[in-house]
Design a protein around this motif. Structure first.
Motif: not given
Length: 186
Positions: A1-8
């Protein structure tokens, strides 16, 4: 999971206010998409869940990110379809924010802004609409003036003279013509 997906994913756990005003535009974007879906799913205009969103639109509609403006207007339109006339408490501020930021935007943004104005009229916020149109007609950007005249004409044809005072609309248009003539003279 990318950082962006984690943030969202993490942002979805935040309260609505924090999501709608988050510093990351992708979080705000997701929040507006979720808000529009939530408003579309609500069938009772007295639902207490929907009451909390009214004050947020004054600031979210004033978004400077153009794609975000469209998502915000989508959420606003869904909200206006779900609420009753009691939502008029925030009509003036939201209409003013739409005039200030959205009438000079992309064509789709202008179209959605005009749709939100029509819904405001349906919710009996005619005075807020006309006050906002008075400000819009004085705008220095021609696109905003044209959009304001378009929405006033559309509203007049949709709702008629019993709802929208033709005198007030003519007065608003007359103001613009007077200002324009004075500029030509001087």
């Amino acid at each position: 999971m990318s950082e962006e997906e984690k943030l969202l994913q993490e942002a979805k756990k935040l309260p609505w206010e924090e999501r709608l005003f988050h510093k990351n535009w992708k979080v705000r974007n997701e929040a507006h998409i979720d808000l529009a879906a939530l408003c579309d799913s609500i069938s009772d205009p007295k639902d207490p869940c929907i009451r909390e969103f009214g004050p947020f639109f004054e600031k979210t509609v004033a978004e400077s990110n153009a794609p975000m403006q469209e998502k915000t207007l989508d959420a606003l339109i869904a909200y206006l379809r779900a609420v009753d006339a009691d939502a008029g408490r925030y009509a003036k501020e939201v209409c003013d924010a739409i005039v200030a930021k959205c009438l000079t935007g992309r064509p789709k943004t202008v179209e959605k802004a005009q749709a939100s104005f029509m819904l405001r009229i349906e919710l009996e916020a005619v005075d807020a609409f006309l006050d906002a149109m008075e400000k819009a007609i004085k705008n220095k950007v021609a696109r905003a003036v044209v959009a304001a005249i378009d929405v006033m004409l559309l509203a007049s044809s949709e709702f008629g003279a019993k709802i929208l005072s033709p005198r007030r609309i003519l007065k608003i248009i007359k103001i613009k013509m007077s200002v324009h003539l004075l500029k030509d003279i001087f």
